[in-house]
Design an enzyme around this catalytic site. Structure first.
Site, PDB file in Angstrom:
ATOM      1  N   ARG A  64       0.818  -1.218   0.000  1.00 16.13           N
ATOM      2  CA  ARG A  64       0.000   0.000   0.000  1.00 16.13           C
ATOM      3  C   ARG A  64       0.849   1.264   0.000  1.00 16.13           C
ATOM      4  O   ARG A  64       0.382   2.326  -0.402  1.00 16.13           O
ATOM      5  CB  ARG A  64      -1.009  -0.046   1.144  1.00 16.13           C
ATOM      6  CG  ARG A  64      -2.098  -1.109   0.863  1.00 16.13           C
ATOM      7  CD  ARG A  64      -2.962  -1.427   2.059  1.00 16.13           C
ATOM      8  NE  ARG A  64      -2.238  -1.940   3.204  1.00 16.13           N
ATOM      9  CZ  ARG A  64      -1.870  -3.210   3.367  1.00 16.13           C
ATOM     10  NH1 ARG A  64      -2.175  -4.114   2.460  1.00 16.13           N
ATOM     11  NH2 ARG A  64      -1.210  -3.584   4.442  1.00 16.13           N
ATOM     12  N   GLU A 101       6.793 -11.300  14.332  1.00 11.70           N
ATOM     13  CA  GLU A 101       6.353 -11.868  15.603  1.00 11.70           C
ATOM     14  C   GLU A 101       6.872 -13.298  15.758  1.00 11.70           C
ATOM     15  O   GLU A 101       7.325 -13.697  16.821  1.00 11.70           O
ATOM     16  CB  GLU A 101       4.823 -11.833  15.674  1.00 11.70           C
ATOM     17  CG  GLU A 101       4.282 -12.182  17.033  1.00 11.70           C
ATOM     18  CD  GLU A 101       2.780 -12.008  17.115  1.00 11.70           C
ATOM     19  OE1 GLU A 101       2.202 -12.511  18.080  1.00 11.70           O
ATOM     20  OE2 GLU A 101       2.185 -11.383  16.213  1.00 11.70           O
TER      21      GLU A 101
END
Length: 179
Positions: A64, A101
């Site tokens: 994006r 993560e």
């Protein structure tokens, strides 16, 4: 940036629960893109912010950041440079790994992204700043090409995650909307 624009932008961004995984509230800017006048206002506001700073390139983070970055680069009359996931750029690249993560990933930039010119002034842009891993890796790539990142710009900065603070330690950081 005026508060009316911020409110309009917030209202135009869809929130999707549990995407891409459970517990995440995803901020989907594709709904903003459906409003051309609002998108134009956003790009005009960013153009106003950066016009006097003698920027040479806008560096957009996949995916994006490409949308926001290419529109802003066009508005400013400067070049656009994509930072992509590993293996997506066709020519010689520089690569930078960053932590996720669970595990790690890598991003790349063409080694001739700034046409071989050292000391160019760039703005790094993406739609959202969360943990800051991708943005920090992008800064390393920009630095490796001997360019100067004037500011890292994000449409949305998530206040409850460490990205804003981590990035501000390295570069001037602007989040239009802090959620």
């Amino acid at each position: 940036m005026n508060e009316t624009l911020k409110e309009e932008l917030l209202q135009s961004i869809r929130e999707v629960k549990d995407y891409p995984k459970k517990g995440i509230l995803f901020k989907d800017i594709t709904t903003l893109l459906n409003y051309p006048k609002l998108f134009n206002k956003l790009i005009d506001a960013l153009k106003k912010r950066y016009l006097a700073l003698n920027i040479d390139f806008i560096v957009g983070i996949e995916a994006r950041g490409f949308i926001l970055g290419s529109a802003l680069a066009y508005a400013l009359g400067v070049g656009f440079v994509p930072v992509r996931k590993k293996g997506k750029l066709p020519a010689h690249t520089l690569s930078q790994s960053y932590s996720l993560e669970y595990g790690s990933d890598s991003i790349e930039i063409h080694s001739d992204a700034f046409r071989g010119v050292k000391g160019v002034r760039v703005v790094l842009i993406d739609d959202l700043l969360a943990t800051g891993g991708t943005a920090l890796a992008s800064l390393e790539l920009i630095k490796a090409l001997q360019a100067e990142c004037i500011e890292a710009c994000f449409l949305i900065g998530l206040k409850e995650l460490p990205g804003i603070q981590l990035l501000e330690e390295r570069v001037k950081t602007f989040c239009l909307l802090e959620c």
